[in-house]
Write a protein that holds these residues in place. Structure first.
Motif, short mmCIF file in Angstrom:
data_model
loop_
_atom_site.label_atom_id
_atom_site.label_comp_id
_atom_site.label_asym_id
_atom_site.label_seq_id
_atom_site.Cartn_x
_atom_site.Cartn_y
_atom_site.Cartn_z
N THR A 157 18.00 65.68 76.68
CA THR A 157 18.22 65.09 75.37
C THR A 157 19.70 65.00 75.00
O THR A 157 20.08 64.16 74.22
N GLN A 158 20.50 65.91 75.52
CA GLN A 158 21.91 66.02 75.15
C GLN A 158 22.06 66.14 73.63
O GLN A 158 23.04 65.70 73.04
N ARG A 159 21.07 66.75 72.99
CA ARG A 159 21.04 66.84 71.54
C ARG A 159 22.27 67.50 70.96
O ARG A 159 22.76 67.09 69.91
N TYR A 160 22.75 68.54 71.60
CA TYR A 160 23.89 69.27 71.05
C TYR A 160 25.18 68.96 71.79
O TYR A 160 26.14 69.70 71.72
N SER A 161 25.20 67.86 72.49
CA SER A 161 26.37 67.47 73.27
C SER A 161 27.53 67.11 72.34
O SER A 161 27.36 66.44 71.32
N ALA A 162 28.72 67.54 72.70
CA ALA A 162 29.91 67.20 71.92
C ALA A 162 30.09 65.68 71.87
O ALA A 162 30.67 65.16 70.90
N ARG A 163 29.58 65.01 72.86
CA ARG A 163 29.69 63.55 72.92
C ARG A 163 29.05 62.87 71.72
O ARG A 163 29.47 61.79 71.29
N PHE A 164 28.02 63.49 71.14
CA PHE A 164 27.30 62.90 70.02
C PHE A 164 27.53 63.64 68.70
O PHE A 164 26.87 63.35 67.71
N ALA A 165 28.45 64.56 68.67
CA ALA A 165 28.67 65.40 67.49
C ALA A 165 29.02 64.57 66.25
O ALA A 165 28.58 64.88 65.14
N ASP A 166 29.78 63.51 66.40
CA ASP A 166 30.17 62.72 65.24
C ASP A 166 29.00 61.96 64.63
O ASP A 166 29.06 61.52 63.48
N GLN A 167 27.90 61.83 65.36
CA GLN A 167 26.71 61.15 64.86
C GLN A 167 25.71 62.11 64.21
O GLN A 167 24.76 61.66 63.58
N ASP A 168 25.92 63.40 64.38
CA ASP A 168 24.99 64.38 63.82
C ASP A 168 25.12 64.44 62.30
O ASP A 168 26.18 64.20 61.73
N ALA A 169 24.01 64.79 61.67
CA ALA A 169 24.03 64.95 60.22
C ALA A 169 24.89 66.14 59.84
O ALA A 169 24.91 67.15 60.53
N ASN A 170 25.59 66.02 58.75
CA ASN A 170 26.38 67.13 58.24
C ASN A 170 25.55 67.81 57.16
O ASN A 170 25.47 67.33 56.03
N ASP A 171 24.94 68.91 57.50
CA ASP A 171 24.09 69.63 56.56
C ASP A 171 24.72 70.96 56.14
O ASP A 171 24.02 71.88 55.73
N GLN A 172 26.03 71.05 56.19
CA GLN A 172 26.71 72.30 55.87
C GLN A 172 26.44 72.75 54.43
O GLN A 172 26.40 73.92 54.14
N GLY A 173 26.25 71.82 53.53
CA GLY A 173 26.03 72.18 52.14
C GLY A 173 24.58 72.48 51.80
O GLY A 173 24.29 72.95 50.70
N ALA A 174 23.66 72.22 52.72
CA ALA A 174 22.24 72.38 52.41
C ALA A 174 21.88 73.82 52.05
O ALA A 174 21.22 74.07 51.05
N TRP A 175 22.30 74.77 52.87
CA TRP A 175 21.94 76.16 52.60
C TRP A 175 22.64 76.68 51.36
O TRP A 175 22.08 77.47 50.61
N LYS A 176 23.84 76.25 51.09
CA LYS A 176 24.55 76.67 49.88
C LYS A 176 23.80 76.18 48.65
O LYS A 176 23.63 76.90 47.69
N SER A 177 23.33 74.93 48.68
CA SER A 177 22.57 74.39 47.56
C SER A 177 21.29 75.18 47.32
O SER A 177 20.93 75.46 46.17
#
Length: 60
Positions: free
Chosen positions: A32-52
């Motif tokens: 899947t290459q799901r966590y590949s650095a190659r696709f990191a810019d396409q991943d959702a940014n959910d950094q604020g989800a847990w804080k909310s």
């Protein structure tokens, strides 16, 4: 990995889990290459989800 104690059934269950987890990890890493650095810019940014959620505001 050397379970010293446990029934034959438990040892078989643990062995099966190890095989399943290794297969899943190989699938993620190689197929899947799901966590590949190659696709990191396409991943959702959910950094604020847990804080909310922690602040009681729910999901963003």
């Amino acid at each position: 990995m050397g379970e010293a104690r446990g029934s034959r059934e438990l040892k078989g269950f643990i062995s099966g889990l190890r095989i399943w987890m290794r297969g899943y990890q190989d699938w993620v890493d190689l197929d899947t290459q799901r966590y590949s650095a190659r696709f990191a810019d396409q991943d959702a940014n959910d950094q604020g989800a847990w804080k909310s959620i922690a602040d009681g505001r729910g999901l963003p």
